[in-house]
Structure formats: structure tokens, C-alpha cells
Write an enzyme that holds these catalytic residues in place. Structure first.
Site, mmCIF file in Angstrom:
data_model
loop_
_atom_site.group_PDB
_atom_site.id
_atom_site.type_symbol
_atom_site.label_atom_id
_atom_site.label_comp_id
_atom_site.label_asym_id
_atom_site.label_seq_id
_atom_site.Cartn_x
_atom_site.Cartn_y
_atom_site.Cartn_z
ATOM 1 C CE LYS A 188 -27.132 -7.086 17.330
ATOM 2 N NZ LYS A 188 -27.427 -8.521 17.252
ATOM 3 C CE LYS A 219 -31.733 -2.646 12.114
ATOM 4 N NZ LYS A 219 -30.918 -3.856 12.166
ATOM 5 C CE LYS A 268 -34.452 -9.777 15.970
ATOM 6 N NZ LYS A 268 -34.546 -10.607 14.786
HETATM 7 P P1 TYM Z 1 -31.568 -10.239 12.004
HETATM 8 O O1 TYM Z 1 -32.125 -11.344 12.827
HETATM 9 O O2 TYM Z 1 -31.213 -8.959 12.674
HETATM 10 O O3 TYM Z 1 -32.562 -9.888 10.833
HETATM 11 C C1 TYM Z 1 -33.051 -10.897 9.962
HETATM 12 C C2 TYM Z 1 -33.224 -10.355 8.562
HETATM 13 O O4 TYM Z 1 -34.144 -9.252 8.575
HETATM 14 C C3 TYM Z 1 -33.538 -8.126 7.961
HETATM 15 N N1 TYM Z 1 -34.000 -6.903 8.648
HETATM 16 C C4 TYM Z 1 -34.511 -5.851 8.013
HETATM 17 N N2 TYM Z 1 -34.729 -5.613 6.710
HETATM 18 C C5 TYM Z 1 -35.259 -4.425 6.380
HETATM 19 N N3 TYM Z 1 -35.583 -3.468 7.303
HETATM 20 C C6 TYM Z 1 -35.373 -3.667 8.617
HETATM 21 N N4 TYM Z 1 -35.703 -2.737 9.511
HETATM 22 C C7 TYM Z 1 -34.816 -4.908 9.028
HETATM 23 N N5 TYM Z 1 -34.473 -5.446 10.239
HETATM 24 C C8 TYM Z 1 -33.975 -6.660 9.979
HETATM 25 C C9 TYM Z 1 -32.037 -8.331 8.165
HETATM 26 O O5 TYM Z 1 -31.287 -7.580 7.226
HETATM 27 C C10 TYM Z 1 -31.913 -9.811 7.966
HETATM 28 O O6 TYM Z 1 -31.865 -10.142 6.587
HETATM 29 N N6 TYM Z 1 -26.845 -11.686 11.328
HETATM 30 C C11 TYM Z 1 -28.206 -11.855 10.853
HETATM 31 C C12 TYM Z 1 -28.698 -13.274 10.950
HETATM 32 C C13 TYM Z 1 -27.852 -14.287 10.271
HETATM 33 C C14 TYM Z 1 -27.754 -14.516 8.870
HETATM 34 C C15 TYM Z 1 -26.873 -15.618 8.725
HETATM 35 C C16 TYM Z 1 -28.327 -13.901 7.762
HETATM 36 C C17 TYM Z 1 -27.041 -15.220 10.872
HETATM 37 N N7 TYM Z 1 -26.469 -16.017 9.959
HETATM 38 C C18 TYM Z 1 -26.525 -16.101 7.450
HETATM 39 C C19 TYM Z 1 -27.979 -14.404 6.486
HETATM 40 C C20 TYM Z 1 -27.107 -15.487 6.342
HETATM 41 C C21 TYM Z 1 -29.118 -10.987 11.698
HETATM 42 O O7 TYM Z 1 -28.816 -10.632 12.813
HETATM 43 O O8 TYM Z 1 -30.323 -10.757 11.142
#
Ligand code: TYM
Length: 346
Positions: free
Chosen positions: A124, A207, A210
Site C-alpha cells: 500500500k 487480487k 476495490k
Molecule cells: P479488506 O477490507 O481489504 O477486506 C475485507 C475482507 O475481504 C477479504 N477479501 C478477499 N477475499 C477473497 N478474495 C479477494 N479478492 C478479497 N479481497 C478482500 C479480505 O481478506 C478480508 O477478509 N485489514 C482488513 C480489515 C480488518 C479486519 C480486522 C479483518 C480490520 N480489522 C479484524 C479481520 C479482523 C482489511 O483491510 O480487509
């Protein structure tokens, strides 16, 4: 501290926590990798806590109006995907002050060397890491706080979050060790199913995200039926037919991605999908996938639209969720202060 004050709590009850950043529209990757599985965990009868992590979102600049809208839209996506605010706790992070408080305390436990190994920060921040916010660097400690604040034992996530959950385990272990307690559990990352890493529709080695500049690379949960079908028809593929065995997908990332998406949407294994479509070309497979995707996703986008028509109702759900979250989180952060030696006299 007297013995009776020492919080020895090695028997943590099963509790699921996970979060999603409301930093843009949610995608099929978020749905298959996270939302769909969040609803499944809830339906298994486990205690489930789900969070829209707006404090994480602002580690990169967000337009305030857009952030408010995306937070409500993400809440609508959770509900439309089957997360029931009566059975799960659903809230946005900034409404529960204990997240930021515990994050600070854990910033003082986590080591710089650990943070330096985080691949998501490197991705990032890019080449210009000096210009990244301090928040982006500390992001994984805030994520650890999210999870540990509820003594969560299971964290359903996509593959890209595995390193962060492992760091959470390290932070918990160091805290317990440093203060001679068994206060925080070691949460397990749950990375299950065939869609733990949904790839871009334009490039099977990237991947689905968004933040990808190309809208054609992803299916948004707000896309209508025509848009979903068109994006699948136009997805990059190779000219060969689908193989009959999984092995045949090894060097074909785009084909593998579409087969995995089909399997996850249909609750099948990739082998079963190939059993049906092996030997057939994309001219047959893509329309079938488009039809399946529309059947599964169009109702979600319709329901999101319906929920978004009443933002006050969404805000009420998030407010009630925040109250329930706070009731669990407040005693845990208070206990953390005590363990670390801070006077609590109010
Ligand atoms: P974030 O917002 O990027 O994504 C949310 C969830 O979606 C999953 N994900 C995917 N899974 C499969 N294929 C993809 N292309 C894909 N893109 C996203 C992510 O693995 C995630 O599970 N840091 C985290 C948010 C967070 C969090 C937490 C998660 C903050 N605190 C505590 C678990 C527990 C994040 O940026 O996810």
C-alpha cells in the site's frame, strides 16, 4: 497485583470477529472471501461480531461524505448477504472508543521489526513509504486490537489477511508473556473454501480489489444484472477448453479463477465444476457462470438498494450494534489498563 486479581482465563469461549474496510464499494472478492462466510458462521450458532473498520479506512485519505456513504453501503451489504443484526453484532469501529484505546496499548507491545515485515504495508505504501501515514504503518496493531478487544478466538478472512492475524497472535503472546497473564487468546485465522483469494477478471495473477483502477477487473456488489453478465463475458481467458482435472488448471490462472468463483457461488468443489464443464470451452462456461452470478448477486444488490433508501434505519442498526460491542469491549480494555499498571479510579 494480588493472585485473585490476576486474570487467568485460558478457557476462551468460541467467538468470531471480523472486519471490512468501508473504503470503497465492496466486491465479489469481499463477498466470497468474507461476507458469505460471515453469515455462515452466524448460522452455525457461534457468537459473531462484525465491524466496519472506518478507523482503518482513514489510514489513507477518504473524502468524508464518501466515507459516510460507503460505511452505510457496507452495512447494507452485510445485511443483504445474510448477516442479521439481531443475531450478530454489526457496528462501525469509530463508535466504540475502546478500539483506538487498545490499539495504543498494543502499539507499545508490538515491535517495529514485526511491523516492517507486513507485506500489505509495503504494497500500500509503494515506493514512497516516507509519505505514507503513520496510521498506515500502525494499521496491523489496530487490527490486533479489534480482534483481542473481544477475546475473539476465530477470525474468518481472505488469504491476504493471514499475516495480520498471525501478527495478532504474536502481539497477544507477547502481552501475556510480558505481564505474566493469560489474558488474550491466540485467535485462529479461518481461511476456508475455494474463494479465499478471488482474482481480477482482467489479470488472473492480481487480487480482485476495490482499489483497482479498472472497474472491469471486479464485480461490485452494487452492479446490476447486465453489468455482472457483461463483466464475466469480457473476463480475460485463454483459448483452451476447460480441463477435466484440477491439475489442468495449474498454469491457467484466469481459468482457475473463474472455476473457483463458480464453485464458491454454487457451493460446489472445483472438481465438481470440472466434472460438469471439463472439455467445454468458455463459450459455454462463461454464460453459465454469468447466469449463476446474476442469480446469486442480483438479489443482494437489490436488497442493498432497498436498505440504502433508509439511511436512518442503517444508522440505528449501527448504533445498537455499537452499544452491544461496547458492553463487551469496555471491561476488556479497562482490564488491560489495570494489567499494565494504570490507575483506574473513576
Ligand atoms: P479488506 O477490507 O481489504 O477486506 C475485507 C475482507 O475481504 C477479504 N477479501 C478477499 N477475499 C477473497 N478474495 C479477494 N479478492 C478479497 N479481497 C478482500 C479480505 O481478506 C478480508 O477478509 N485489514 C482488513 C480489515 C480488518 C479486519 C480486522 C479483518 C480490520 N480489522 C479484524 C479481520 C479482523 C482489511 O483491510 O480487509
Amino acid at each position: 497485583m494480588s493472585d485473585t486479581d490476576t486474570p487467568i482465563n485460558a478457557n476462551f469461549k468460541p467467538r468470531v470477529f471480523s472486519g471490512i474496510q468501508p473504503s470503497g464499494g465492496l466486491t465479489l472478492g469481499n463477498y466470497l472471501g468474507a461476507l458469505k462466510r460471515f453469515a455462515m458462521k452466524q448460522d452455525e450458532g457461534i457468537e459473531t461480531i462484525y465491524c466496519l473498520v472506518d478507523l482503518h479506512a482513514v489510514t489513507v485519505w477518504q473524502d468524508p461524505e464518501a466515507l459516510r456513504r460507503q460505511t452505510r453501503e457496507a452495512a447494507a451489504a452485510f445485511i443483504a448477504s445474510g448477516v442479521d443484526p439481531q443475531r450478530s453484532i454489526l457496528f462501525n469501529q469509530s463508535q466504540v472508543g475502546a478500539h483506538a484505546e487498545l490499539a495504543w496499548l498494543l502499539n507499545c507491545v508490538a515491535r517495529l521489526g514485526w511491523m516492517n515485515r507486513m507485506t500489505q504495508f509495503k504494497d500500500k505504501a509503494g515506493k514512497n513509504a516516507e509519505k505514507a501515514s503513520l496510521g498506515l504503518y500502525a494499521y496491523p496493531a489496530l487490527m490486533a486490537a479489534d480482534i483481542l478487544l473481544y477475546h475473539a478466538t476465530m477470525v474468518p478472512v481472505g488469504e491476504d489477511q493471514k499475516q495480520h492475524v498471525e501478527l495478532t497472535r504474536d502481539i497477544a503472546a507477547k502481552f501475556n508473556h510480558d505481564f505474566g497473564v493469560e489474558f488474550f487468546p491466540a485467535p485462529e485465522p479461518l481461511i476456508e473454501g475455494t474463494a479465499t483469494r478471488v482474482m481480477s477478471l482482467r489479470d488472473g495473477t492480481k487480487k480482485m480489489s476495490k482499489s483497482d483502477p479498472s472497474d472491469a477487473s471486479r464485480i461490485n456488489l452494487t452492479d446490476d444484472a447486465d453489468t455482472i453478465a457483461k463483466k464475466i463475458r469480457k473476463a480475460t481467458t485463454d483459448p483452451a477448453e476447460l480441463p477435466s482435472e484440477i491439475d489442468g488448471l495449474k498454469d491457467r490462472p484466469e481459468a482457475r479463477n473463474l472455476v473457483n468463483i463458480y464453485a464458491a457461488l454454487a457451493d460446489m468443489t472445483p472438481a465438481q465444476v470440472l466434472g460438469e464443464y471439463g472439455g467445454k470451452g468458455f463459450g459455454t462456461f462463461k454464460p453459465a457462470l454469468a447466469e449463476l452470478a446474476v442469480e446469486k448477486l442480483a438479489p443482494i444488490s437489490t436488497e442493498m438498494g432497498r436498505l440504502m433508501a433508509d439511511p436512518a434505519e442503517i444508522d440505528a442498526v449501527l448504533g445498537q450494534g455499537a452499544n452491544k460491542a461496547d458492553a463487551i469491549a469496555r471491561p476488556i480494555v479497562e482490564r488491560t489498563y489495570e494489567i499494565m499498571g494504570m490507575v483506574r479510579s473513576r
